[in-house]
Write a protein that holds these residues in place. Sequence first.
Motif, PDB file in Angstrom:
ATOM      1  N   LEU A  72       0.931  -1.228   0.058  1.00  0.00           N
ATOM      2  CA  LEU A  72       0.028   0.058  -0.037  1.00  0.00           C
ATOM      3  C   LEU A  72       0.881   1.202   0.108  1.00  0.00           C
ATOM      4  O   LEU A  72       0.520   2.242  -0.699  1.00  0.00           O
ATOM      5  CB  LEU A  72      -0.956   0.115   1.206  1.00  0.00           C
ATOM      6  CG  LEU A  72      -1.924  -1.224   1.332  1.00  0.00           C
ATOM      7  CD1 LEU A  72      -2.955  -1.081   2.555  1.00  0.00           C
ATOM      8  CD2 LEU A  72      -2.911  -1.059   0.125  1.00  0.00           C
ATOM      9  N   THR A 129      -1.617  -7.249   1.013  1.00  0.00           N
ATOM     10  CA  THR A 129      -2.225  -6.134   0.199  1.00  0.00           C
ATOM     11  C   THR A 129      -3.366  -6.228  -0.536  1.00  0.00           C
ATOM     12  O   THR A 129      -4.319  -5.519  -0.657  1.00  0.00           O
ATOM     13  CB  THR A 129      -1.036  -5.929  -0.778  1.00  0.00           C
ATOM     14  OG1 THR A 129       0.247  -5.735  -0.211  1.00  0.00           O
ATOM     15  CG2 THR A 129      -1.135  -4.183  -1.444  1.00  0.00           C
ATOM     16  N   ALA A 132      -6.389  -6.047   1.716  1.00  0.00           N
ATOM     17  CA  ALA A 132      -6.602  -4.803   2.264  1.00  0.00           C
ATOM     18  C   ALA A 132      -7.073  -3.908   1.212  1.00  0.00           C
ATOM     19  O   ALA A 132      -8.085  -3.415   1.373  1.00  0.00           O
ATOM     20  CB  ALA A 132      -5.074  -4.220   2.688  1.00  0.00           C
ATOM     21  N   LEU A 133      -6.769  -4.061  -0.159  1.00  0.00           N
ATOM     22  CA  LEU A 133      -7.550  -3.361  -1.189  1.00  0.00           C
ATOM     23  C   LEU A 133      -8.781  -3.997  -1.232  1.00  0.00           C
ATOM     24  O   LEU A 133      -9.735  -3.125  -1.884  1.00  0.00           O
ATOM     25  CB  LEU A 133      -6.782  -3.597  -2.544  1.00  0.00           C
ATOM     26  CG  LEU A 133      -5.230  -3.058  -2.508  1.00  0.00           C
ATOM     27  CD1 LEU A 133      -4.421  -3.486  -3.677  1.00  0.00           C
ATOM     28  CD2 LEU A 133      -5.390  -1.329  -2.321  1.00  0.00           C
ATOM     29  N   LEU A 135     -10.827  -5.100   1.153  1.00  0.00           N
ATOM     30  CA  LEU A 135     -11.623  -4.458   2.156  1.00  0.00           C
ATOM     31  C   LEU A 135     -11.878  -2.850   1.966  1.00  0.00           C
ATOM     32  O   LEU A 135     -12.708  -2.276   2.381  1.00  0.00           O
ATOM     33  CB  LEU A 135     -10.756  -4.458   3.353  1.00  0.00           C
ATOM     34  CG  LEU A 135     -10.706  -6.033   4.025  1.00  0.00           C
ATOM     35  CD1 LEU A 135      -9.702  -6.191   5.170  1.00  0.00           C
ATOM     36  CD2 LEU A 135     -12.038  -6.538   4.803  1.00  0.00           C
ATOM     37  N   ARG A 136     -10.671  -2.163   1.517  1.00  0.00           N
ATOM     38  CA  ARG A 136     -11.080  -0.851   1.090  1.00  0.00           C
ATOM     39  C   ARG A 136     -12.061  -0.591   0.258  1.00  0.00           C
ATOM     40  O   ARG A 136     -12.985   0.347   0.092  1.00  0.00           O
ATOM     41  CB  ARG A 136      -9.702  -0.198   0.503  1.00  0.00           C
ATOM     42  CG  ARG A 136      -9.588   1.022   0.205  1.00  0.00           C
ATOM     43  CD  ARG A 136      -8.236   1.556  -0.343  1.00  0.00           C
ATOM     44  NE  ARG A 136      -7.185   1.945   0.899  1.00  0.00           N
ATOM     45  CZ  ARG A 136      -5.986   2.097   0.498  1.00  0.00           C
ATOM     46  NH1 ARG A 136      -5.584   2.086  -0.692  1.00  0.00           N
ATOM     47  NH2 ARG A 136      -4.953   2.234   1.307  1.00  0.00           N
ATOM     48  N   LYS A 137     -12.249  -1.145  -0.956  1.00  0.00           N
ATOM     49  CA  LYS A 137     -13.115  -1.494  -1.789  1.00  0.00           C
ATOM     50  C   LYS A 137     -14.607  -1.735  -1.462  1.00  0.00           C
ATOM     51  O   LYS A 137     -15.378  -0.909  -1.641  1.00  0.00           O
ATOM     52  CB  LYS A 137     -12.736  -2.227  -3.101  1.00  0.00           C
ATOM     53  CG  LYS A 137     -13.633  -2.259  -4.182  1.00  0.00           C
ATOM     54  CD  LYS A 137     -13.442  -3.175  -5.520  1.00  0.00           C
ATOM     55  CE  LYS A 137     -14.375  -3.034  -6.514  1.00  0.00           C
ATOM     56  NZ  LYS A 137     -14.006  -4.117  -7.546  1.00  0.00           N
ATOM     57  N   PRO A 139     -15.948  -2.727   2.232  1.00  0.00           N
ATOM     58  CA  PRO A 139     -15.653  -3.008   3.705  1.00  0.00           C
ATOM     59  C   PRO A 139     -16.579  -4.300   4.025  1.00  0.00           C
ATOM     60  O   PRO A 139     -16.428  -4.796   5.179  1.00  0.00           O
ATOM     61  CB  PRO A 139     -15.973  -1.659   4.300  1.00  0.00           C
ATOM     62  CG  PRO A 139     -15.650  -0.822   3.339  1.00  0.00           C
ATOM     63  CD  PRO A 139     -16.052  -1.191   2.176  1.00  0.00           C
ATOM     64  N   GLU A 174       0.733  -1.811   6.740  1.00  0.00           N
ATOM     65  CA  GLU A 174      -0.393  -1.104   6.684  1.00  0.00           C
ATOM     66  C   GLU A 174      -1.615  -2.120   6.538  1.00  0.00           C
ATOM     67  O   GLU A 174      -2.727  -2.015   6.863  1.00  0.00           O
ATOM     68  CB  GLU A 174      -0.268   0.096   5.882  1.00  0.00           C
ATOM     69  CG  GLU A 174       0.430   1.356   6.499  1.00  0.00           C
ATOM     70  CD  GLU A 174       1.871   1.226   6.460  1.00  0.00           C
ATOM     71  OE1 GLU A 174       2.286   0.331   5.647  1.00  0.00           O
ATOM     72  OE2 GLU A 174       2.521   2.034   6.852  1.00  0.00           O
ATOM     73  N   ALA A 175      -1.155  -2.811   5.374  1.00  0.00           N
ATOM     74  CA  ALA A 175      -2.210  -3.949   4.739  1.00  0.00           C
ATOM     75  C   ALA A 175      -2.891  -4.891   5.934  1.00  0.00           C
ATOM     76  O   ALA A 175      -3.783  -5.098   6.376  1.00  0.00           O
ATOM     77  CB  ALA A 175      -1.826  -4.593   3.635  1.00  0.00           C
ATOM     78  N   MET A 178      -4.786  -3.167   8.376  1.00  0.00           N
ATOM     79  CA  MET A 178      -6.152  -3.194   8.149  1.00  0.00           C
ATOM     80  C   MET A 178      -6.985  -4.628   8.400  1.00  0.00           C
ATOM     81  O   MET A 178      -8.069  -4.613   8.780  1.00  0.00           O
ATOM     82  CB  MET A 178      -6.220  -2.711   6.606  1.00  0.00           C
ATOM     83  CG  MET A 178      -6.194  -1.439   6.230  1.00  0.00           C
ATOM     84  SD  MET A 178      -6.398  -0.988   4.491  1.00  0.00           S
ATOM     85  CE  MET A 178      -8.031  -1.273   4.214  1.00  0.00           C
ATOM     86  N   CYS A 182     -10.342  -5.564  10.767  1.00  0.00           N
ATOM     87  CA  CYS A 182     -11.459  -5.682   9.971  1.00  0.00           C
ATOM     88  C   CYS A 182     -12.809  -6.145  10.781  1.00  0.00           C
ATOM     89  O   CYS A 182     -13.767  -6.290  10.286  1.00  0.00           O
ATOM     90  CB  CYS A 182     -11.181  -6.304   8.627  1.00  0.00           C
ATOM     91  SG  CYS A 182     -11.057  -8.044   8.580  1.00  0.00           S
TER      92      CYS A 182
END
Length: 312
Positions: A72, A129, A132-133, A135-137, A139, A174-175, A178, A182
């Motif tokens: 990230l 990663t 995490a991406l 979950l970002r897209k 949640p 960071e990933a 997250m 979560c």
Amino acid sequence: MARALIIDTDPSVDDAVAALVALASPEDLEVLALTTVAGNVPVALTTKNALKILALAGRTDIAVHPGATGPLNGALRSAEYVNGATGMDGFDLPEPARAGKGYAPDAIVDTIMARPAHSVTMVCIAPMTNLALALRKAPGVAGRLREIVIMGGARSEAGNITPCAEFNIFVDPEAAQMVFTCGAPITLIPLDCTHQALTSAGRLGRLRALGTPVAEALYHLLVFNKRFHERRCGTDGAPLHDATTIAYLLRPELFSGRHVNVAVECASGLTRGMTVIDWWSVTGKAANAQVLTGIHADAYFDLVLERLARLA
Ligand code: BDR
Ligand code: CA
């Protein structure tokens, strides 16, 4: 009914063993897809390796979705010094006859949202990663997962890439943070556990004695893989890290641990990527993961070999 999995991976041979043991266990596990990420080597190579592994198992029906090309934040820190420039040096598997398709974070979201709630397990054996991406897209993915099973981190074993950090977490802290926050059920298998499960000469001898093309390929890949660890640690063999996740899903009674709070250090230059595991509940923070630190190593290798023997 078999438990549905997405294996998020950066193959390397221990990732390969994880995927192959899962594929050899259809009565227990259904591998929906492999999603690949930059980790041991760049994502183009981890994708190629994933395709080679599936071809070796005769499972070209399973999709490989390439994902993130780096963490990230910042640049990729890869590990060619362990498994060679290809990520799987030591045995030449045929070039894959197909390509990866789509984009891993999208495939993770789409698969989890399309399947019944609490039916899909994420097996994360690489920097996280892609998840995490995802979950970002979306949640909402977290609340639909059955479990996330992670190989990564260290409690008291110390790190394998810095004095404090394990590779999969260090590459993308960071990933990892997250993922740990979560809210999905998480099982973490850190180095404390995997460093007890070594590919000793005796165990590799038993693997080769299976006499199959799969066993022969893995034997040579594992011989290459163990050299680095043996040189550095003076052990007989290297940890077979990633297949512990699949062994846990098949035989959880082989493992022991605790439900505790896990946080990831994302700031300090000195300890970045460290998994801060509150073993004695000194923070009072709610547990967010089951952390496994004990393994019956002989029974683990018996299981791995028994399942690999099923593959031609
Ligand atoms: C982890 O790093 C990778 O090289 C291995 O495949 C495993 O996932 C161990 O630190
Ligand atoms: Ca891995």
